[in-house]
Design an enzyme around this catalytic site. Structure first.
Site, PDB file in Angstrom:
ATOM      1  N   LYS A 104      -9.669 -47.071 -13.517  1.00  0.00           N
ATOM      2  CA  LYS A 104      -9.798 -46.786 -15.051  1.00  0.00           C
ATOM      3  C   LYS A 104     -10.702 -47.746 -15.492  1.00  0.00           C
ATOM      4  O   LYS A 104     -11.102 -47.528 -16.611  1.00  0.00           O
ATOM      5  CB  LYS A 104      -8.155 -46.871 -15.560  1.00  0.00           C
TER       6      LYS A 104
HETATM    7  C1  LIG Z   1      -5.371 -42.596 -13.098  1.00  0.00           C
HETATM    8  C2  LIG Z   1      -5.165 -42.551 -11.618  1.00  0.00           C
HETATM    9  C3  LIG Z   1      -5.457 -41.545 -10.830  1.00  0.00           C
HETATM   10  C4  LIG Z   1      -5.755 -40.311 -11.343  1.00  0.00           C
HETATM   11  O1  LIG Z   1      -6.971 -39.851 -11.857  1.00  0.00           O
HETATM   12  P1  LIG Z   1      -6.951 -38.698 -12.978  1.00  0.00           P
HETATM   13  O2  LIG Z   1      -8.138 -38.903 -13.680  1.00  0.00           O
HETATM   14  O3  LIG Z   1      -5.910 -38.943 -14.044  1.00  0.00           O
HETATM   15  O4  LIG Z   1      -6.899 -37.487 -12.180  1.00  0.00           O
HETATM   16  C5  LIG Z   1      -5.400 -41.754  -9.389  1.00  0.00           C
HETATM   17  N1  LIG Z   1      -5.121 -42.822  -8.936  1.00  0.00           N
HETATM   18  C6  LIG Z   1      -5.002 -43.941  -9.587  1.00  0.00           C
HETATM   19  C7  LIG Z   1      -4.823 -45.478  -8.936  1.00  0.00           C
HETATM   20  C8  LIG Z   1      -4.970 -43.979 -11.224  1.00  0.00           C
HETATM   21  O5  LIG Z   1      -5.054 -45.066 -11.894  1.00  0.00           O
END
Ligand SMILES: *Cc1c(COP(=O)(O)O)cnc(C)c1O
Length: 496
Positions: free
Chosen positions: A112
């Site tokens: 993120k």
């Molecule tokens: C948010 C997240 C995901 C999923 O990503 P999306 O964009 O919601 O599909 C996978 N792994 C981690 C560690 C995340 O923080």
């Protein structure tokens, strides 16, 4: 070429990128999508000579066409700096016949950070461009990682307040500690008695509450979103798909024009959708392999064309993927029905009323051209972490392990030997308990921070600063509310 954005639920209006960024979600509840896809205007060879920031500029300038070069370079420079503990920003490791693209070297050690490091700057510039004088209130629902990354990005930013809702009991201990220790006068963190979907739906309902928005505007505020529904998060994520390709090309692992696969551990479908956008602008991608955990709504869709959220919500060891309503999937649905916003609106109405909808044959054919679905059980995630560690010494986090396990199944089923990148979304230190138990087979009873030391002793992997920083930090947020009380909490925070 100027790129404007339309809502997936009403494509009669067009808005600029900066306007879409300040809004987050369209007024009709739809998501903004570019009206058409631009193409990279330099060759892949030229792209391979650029560093991360260089690629970021080449990609983002195609989508954010109402930003000046100076504005965009300012945002990119501010975002991708020493907050990342790797000069490369996104280093890649070759492990057991696949490339692991490590997106967890930012300040909160999950992917993120890739977009939330830049979103505050994009938002600041966008607000100015649109003559917005009100304070922006960022409301965010988190399955664990968005919360901290958004808090880290927006804490202390003037003219912005940020409020994060997370499912109490539905995130890892380290994730929770990261959030509830957040300092800053403009931040608030609230646990809700519900799951991530409840948090996300609650936030969407607040956004859609006209009366509440009016009250807010009168008080000098306006809402925006830091969730992956915001185009200001989606587009920065396109960058690392382009960068991966450029990097493999630079290092002679592929030739210009060779196709590659990506395997993406998926929840809200934001990360993998960015991969699709990369394909649309000209990055040679064969398959985007959508890896789900036991909340396998997407896998079932790929099997049956039916999206059906009517099922039990399962708490897994990959909590950031514990999602039954993948918001960004709406964008793919819209694109797959030829950008027919009426059709999309109808299907989304079915989803909210019945909890399911079925895609037509043509839509499914469109989707299958680029995507493949897979899922990994809790048992196979755990054994994949152990196998990779025993074989190579490389430690996967639980989310990356979902992708890795799905890739093993995919290879067995298809014998596809295309060069493949596994998108690695978190540091194992964020999910220490599940990772360590997978490796040593012990059902650990100790505190999570004790397990951090044990994982370090076992693997020799350095403990990231993001973890050592919060060990002794004071808990500053302890509010917990019912899922129907979220609006009340917003009122309290803003003193409305
Ligand atoms: C948010 C997240 C995901 C999923 O990503 P999306 O964009 O919601 O599909 C996978 N792994 C981690 C560690 C995340 O923080």
């Amino acid at each position: 070429m100027e790129i404007l954005y339309k809502s997936t639920r009403d494509n009669s209006k067009k808005v600029t990128a900066s306007y879409a960024i300040t809004k987050g979600i369209a007024e009709d509840g739809g998501l903004f999508v570019p009206e058409k896809f631009p193409s990279l205007d330099i060759s892949l060879e030229e792209l391979s000579e650029l560093d991360y920031k260089g690629v970021a500029y080449e990609v983002m300038k195609l989508f954010f066409t109402d930003f000046t070069e100076e504005e965009l370079l300012y945002c990119i420079d501010k975002a991708y700096d020493s907050k990342f503990d790797s000069k490369e920003i996104v280093p890649m490791s070759y492990v057991d016949k696949a490339y692991y693209l490590e997106l967890f070297h930012g300040s909160t050690i999950a992917f993120k950070d890739m977009a939330l490091s830049i979103l505050p700057y994009l938002m600041k510039v966008s607000a100015k461009k649109n003559n917005i004088n009100e304070d922006i209130v960022i409301l965010t629902a988190t399955s664990g990682d968005t919360g901290k990354a958004a808090l880290a990005g927006f804490a202390g930013v003037e003219g912005v307040k940020i409020m994060v809702f997370y499912p109490k009991g539905g995130v890892s201990a380290i994730q929770e500690k990261q959030m509830v220790t957040q300092v800053g006068d403009n931040v608030k963190v609230v646990g809700i008695k519900g799951n991530f979907d409840d948090a996300q739906t609650g936030v969407k309902n607040i956004f859609a509450d006209k009366e509440f928005n009016d009250l807010l505007n009168k008080s000098g505020y306006r809402f925006s979103s830091a969730n992956s529904i915001n185009i200001g998060r989606l587009i920065p994520q396109v960058v690392y798909y382009a960068y991966s390709y450029a990097n493999l090309l630079k290092n002679g692992k592929i030739e210009e024009g060779d196709l590659i696969n990506f395997v993406v551990p998926t929840g809200n479908f934001g990360n993998i959708l960015a991969g699709y956008f990369a394909k649309c602008i000209g990055i040679p991608i064969n398959k985007l392999i959508c890896a789900s955990n036991e909340n396998k709504v997407l896998y079932d869709f790929f099997e049956s064309s039916v999206y059906d959220r009517n099922r039990d919500f399962i708490l897994t060891t990959s909590p950031s993927m514990d999602i039954l309503i993948s918001s960004n999937f709406e964008r793919l649905i819209y694109l797959s029905c030829g950008c027919d916003s009426n059709k999309n609106k109808e299907l989304m109405k079915e989803l909210s009323e019945k909890g399911s909808y079925k895609a037509s044959e043509e839509m499914k054919k469109f989707i299958d051209e680029s995507f493949v679905g897979g899922f990994a059980s809790e048992k196979s995630v755990s054994s994949r972490i152990k196998n990779v560690y025993d074989k190579t010494g490389y430690v996967l986090d639980t989310h990356t392990a979902v992708a890795s396990a799905v890739y093993e199944q995919y290879k067995d089923a298809t014998e596809d030997d295309t060069t493949t990148v596994i998108v690695s979304t978190a540091s194992p230190y964020k999910f220490t308990r599940a990772v360590l138990s997978s490796i040593d087979g012990i059902d650990h009873k100790e505190d999570d921070f004790v397990l951090v030391d044990k994982l370090c002793a076992l693997t020799g992997m350095a403990i990231p600063k993001a973890v050592s920083d919060i060990r002794e930090a004071a808990v500053l947020h302890d509010t917990v509310c019912g899922k129907d009380e979220m609006e009340e909490e917003v009122r309290k925070f803003l003193k409305l």
